[in-house]
Design a protein around this motif. Structure first.
Motif, short mmCIF file in Angstrom:
data_model
loop_
_atom_site.label_atom_id
_atom_site.label_comp_id
_atom_site.label_asym_id
_atom_site.label_seq_id
_atom_site.Cartn_x
_atom_site.Cartn_y
_atom_site.Cartn_z
N PRO A 399 -31.13 -118.02 11.90
CA PRO A 399 -31.48 -119.42 11.66
C PRO A 399 -30.26 -120.31 11.43
CG PRO A 399 -32.08 -118.05 9.77
CD PRO A 399 -31.68 -117.11 10.87
N GLU A 400 -30.45 -121.59 11.68
CA GLU A 400 -29.36 -122.56 11.58
C GLU A 400 -28.75 -122.58 10.18
OE1 GLU A 400 -28.27 -124.16 14.27
OE2 GLU A 400 -29.82 -123.15 15.45
N ARG A 401 -29.59 -122.51 9.17
CA ARG A 401 -29.06 -122.59 7.80
C ARG A 401 -28.18 -121.38 7.47
NH1 ARG A 401 -34.42 -121.39 7.55
NH2 ARG A 401 -35.06 -119.49 6.45
N ALA A 402 -28.49 -120.22 8.06
CA ALA A 402 -27.65 -119.04 7.84
C ALA A 402 -26.29 -119.23 8.50
CB ALA A 402 -28.34 -117.80 8.37
N LEU A 403 -26.29 -119.77 9.71
CA LEU A 403 -25.01 -120.03 10.39
C LEU A 403 -24.20 -121.09 9.67
CD1 LEU A 403 -26.26 -119.99 14.09
CD2 LEU A 403 -25.01 -118.18 12.90
N ASP A 404 -24.85 -122.07 9.10
CA ASP A 404 -24.15 -123.09 8.31
C ASP A 404 -23.44 -122.44 7.12
OD1 ASP A 404 -24.96 -125.16 9.95
OD2 ASP A 404 -26.70 -125.69 8.72
N ARG A 405 -24.14 -121.56 6.41
CA ARG A 405 -23.54 -120.89 5.25
C ARG A 405 -22.36 -120.03 5.68
NH1 ARG A 405 -28.65 -118.97 4.09
NH2 ARG A 405 -27.88 -116.82 4.03
N MET A 406 -22.52 -119.29 6.77
CA MET A 406 -21.46 -118.41 7.23
C MET A 406 -20.22 -119.22 7.63
SD MET A 406 -21.54 -115.54 10.26
CE MET A 406 -22.95 -114.68 9.56
N ALA A 407 -20.42 -120.30 8.37
CA ALA A 407 -19.28 -121.12 8.79
C ALA A 407 -18.55 -121.70 7.60
CB ALA A 407 -19.77 -122.23 9.72
N ALA A 408 -19.28 -122.10 6.57
CA ALA A 408 -18.65 -122.68 5.39
C ALA A 408 -17.78 -121.66 4.67
CB ALA A 408 -19.72 -123.22 4.45
N VAL A 409 -18.16 -120.38 4.73
CA VAL A 409 -17.38 -119.34 4.06
C VAL A 409 -16.12 -118.98 4.85
CG1 VAL A 409 -17.38 -116.91 3.34
CG2 VAL A 409 -19.36 -118.35 2.86
N ILE A 410 -16.25 -118.85 6.18
CA ILE A 410 -15.11 -118.34 6.95
C ILE A 410 -14.12 -119.41 7.36
CG2 ILE A 410 -16.45 -116.40 7.85
CD1 ILE A 410 -16.74 -117.87 10.45
N ALA A 411 -14.47 -120.68 7.23
CA ALA A 411 -13.54 -121.76 7.59
C ALA A 411 -13.44 -122.76 6.45
CB ALA A 411 -14.00 -122.44 8.86
N PRO A 412 -12.94 -122.32 5.30
CA PRO A 412 -12.79 -123.27 4.19
C PRO A 412 -11.78 -124.34 4.51
CG PRO A 412 -11.62 -121.24 3.70
CD PRO A 412 -12.39 -121.00 4.97
N GLU A 413 -11.88 -125.44 3.83
CA GLU A 413 -11.00 -126.57 4.09
C GLU A 413 -9.54 -126.17 3.90
OE1 GLU A 413 -10.37 -131.18 2.54
OE2 GLU A 413 -11.96 -129.94 1.73
N GLY A 414 -8.73 -126.50 4.89
CA GLY A 414 -7.28 -126.22 4.80
C GLY A 414 -6.85 -124.92 5.40
N TRP A 415 -7.79 -124.06 5.82
CA TRP A 415 -7.42 -122.77 6.39
C TRP A 415 -6.95 -122.93 7.83
CZ3 TRP A 415 -5.51 -118.42 7.18
CH2 TRP A 415 -5.97 -117.49 8.10
N GLU A 416 -5.81 -122.34 8.15
CA GLU A 416 -5.25 -122.38 9.49
C GLU A 416 -5.44 -121.03 10.17
OE1 GLU A 416 -4.01 -124.93 11.04
OE2 GLU A 416 -4.16 -126.31 9.35
N PRO A 417 -5.79 -121.00 11.46
CA PRO A 417 -5.97 -119.73 12.15
C PRO A 417 -4.66 -118.95 12.25
CG PRO A 417 -6.01 -121.53 13.71
CD PRO A 417 -6.02 -122.14 12.35
N GLY A 418 -4.80 -117.63 12.47
CA GLY A 418 -3.63 -116.77 12.62
C GLY A 418 -3.04 -116.88 14.00
N PRO A 419 -2.15 -115.92 14.38
CA PRO A 419 -1.47 -116.00 15.67
C PRO A 419 -2.43 -115.79 16.84
CG PRO A 419 -1.02 -113.90 14.60
CD PRO A 419 -1.76 -114.73 13.61
#
Length: 419
Positions: A399-419
């Protein structure tokens, strides 16, 4: 709680697999059936009748084996490369693959990945080569598929054996590997797409090499039916334990007892964990395993299931500030067998995901190929993937709400991707 592992097999298939263990069967006849089925795209029709655009192959080019590891062992034995020859390898793969290379007296040489495609760039293969280079083993990781045109051309010019590991890339009847590869390997192991709880098919485009592999294969003993029965029973139990309601209860009980709620499960899914590798893989698949594999190829709408899985992953990627937060997002095709993200602190990220209801896991089955003495190169992306990646427990139709929660956890504000 969403469990970390998804066994792509239903209860009717498990019941069929167990029943097959109680019947006598001719392993050679079943192997020929599987090879024909795989070559025809799982339909029983000829490649021409199934469609000119499909990436099918003649059944005479297919070899059914116990595992991808078994097929790699056969290919290297049949090729009889001089001892000390170097084998260029994608810098991330399962450790058993480079161990098999070393068992043949060959030297694995890692070639670093592009995080966007999860394959080395074309120029990196040539830069890593020496006069001792005789073969390449390239792995399509996490569900990515990338054409091998430049690498295949280089291998042909240099006379290298080109082996393509498609164990994580199987997506149904329209993908049978790159036509430029000498050998393409497909796995149907326990956590693979359209699993038969084991088994593999090698597409071998060199007739001489295939003839030699078949001759070596016939020397191996056939897998015992009781071994397959134990395997089906084991994974039937794991399939039950990883249904979401049951798994939620297991996690709660483990937490109450102060136990690690994932390590036990993680340790059980390896196909050859805790065995002597070379003696374990040097068996032919038994009739029961092959009968189940034939059923999966014949009855499973793999392409549709893979598209549903990939669609869920794309919905998640669309929520992220940068697609590069997902490994392989730039590959021409990504079926998301696993959806892995780079994280600054994997332990903290998995803890946050679990608190949000997602039992994420580290890619513990993958490792960075060690460089031989004197050949150390900076495999920065490979090291980052192995150390920093977290695999997300995505499920089709999440469900959409589950994906929203997951995205909020794995891409917190200020996080930059690796190489």
């Amino acid at each position: 709680m969403y469990p970390p592992k998804n066994f792509d097999i239903g209860w009717p298939d498990l019941a069929y697999g167990m029943a097959a263990c109680g019947r006598d069967g001719d392993a050679e006849r079943w192997a020929a059936t599987v090879e024909r089925r795989f070559g025809d795209g799982g339909t029983g029709r000829s490649a021409r009748a199934a469609g000119e655009g499909a990436h099918r192959c003649p059944a005479t080019r297919c070899l059914a084996t116990l595992s991808v590891r078994s097929a790699l062992d056969l290919a290297l034995r049949a090729a009889a490369l001089p001892r000390g020859s170097e084998v260029l390898m994608s810098a991330v793969t399962i450790p058993d693959m480079w161990r098999i290379v070393t068992e043949h007296g060959l030297v694995p040489v890692p070639v670093d990945l592009d995080a966007s495609t999860l394959l080395p760039a074309a120029g990196q293969w040539e830069a890593a080569a020496t006069p001792r280079t005789k073969a390449v083993v390239v792995a399509h990781l996490l569900g990515t598929q990338t054409p091998l045109g430049p690498l295949a051309g280089l291998a042909a010019r240099r006379g290298w054996l080109l082996i393509e590991d498609c164990a994580q890339a199987y997506s149904g009847p329209d993908f049978r590997g790159d036509p430029g590869a000498d050998v393409s390997l497909f796995s149907f192991g326990p956590i693979k797409t359209a699993t038969a709880l084991g088994g593999a098919v090698a597409v071998v485009r060199d007739p001489g090499l295939l003839t030699a592999m078949r001759a070596l294969h016939r020397e191996w003993p056939v897998q015992r039916q009781d071994a397959q029965a134990r395997r089906v029973a084991k994974y039937a139990l794991l399939a039950l334990l990883t249904t979401r309601p049951v798994y939620t209860g297991v996690v709660a009980a483990a937490g109450a007892l102060g136990r690690d709620r994932t390590s036990g499960l993680q340790d059980t899914v390896g196909a050859f964990a805790g065995t002597d590798l070379m003696s374990a893989i040097r068996h032919r698949p038994g009739a029961a395993l092959l009968a189940l594999l034939d059923r999966r190829l014949r009855t499973t709408d793999t392409a549709r299931a893979v598209e549903r899985r990939a669609a869920t992953a794309r919905r998640l990627v669309a929520r992220l500030p940068d697609p590069s937060l997902v490994y392989g997002a730039g590959a021409p095709v990504h079926t998301y067998w696993l959806c892995a993200v780079p994280t600054p602190d994997p332990t903290a990220t998995t803890a946050r995901l679990r608190s949000a209801g997602f039992d994420a896991a580290r890619p513990t089955s993958l490792g960075a190929v060690p460089a031989p003495p004197g050949r150390q190169r900076g495999a920065r992306t490979a090291a980052h993937l192995v150390r920093q990646a977290v695999c997300l427990p995505l499920r089709p139709g999440m469900p959409e709400r589950a994906l929203d929660r997951m995205a909020a956890v794995i891409a917190p504000e200020g996080w930059e991707p690796g190489p």
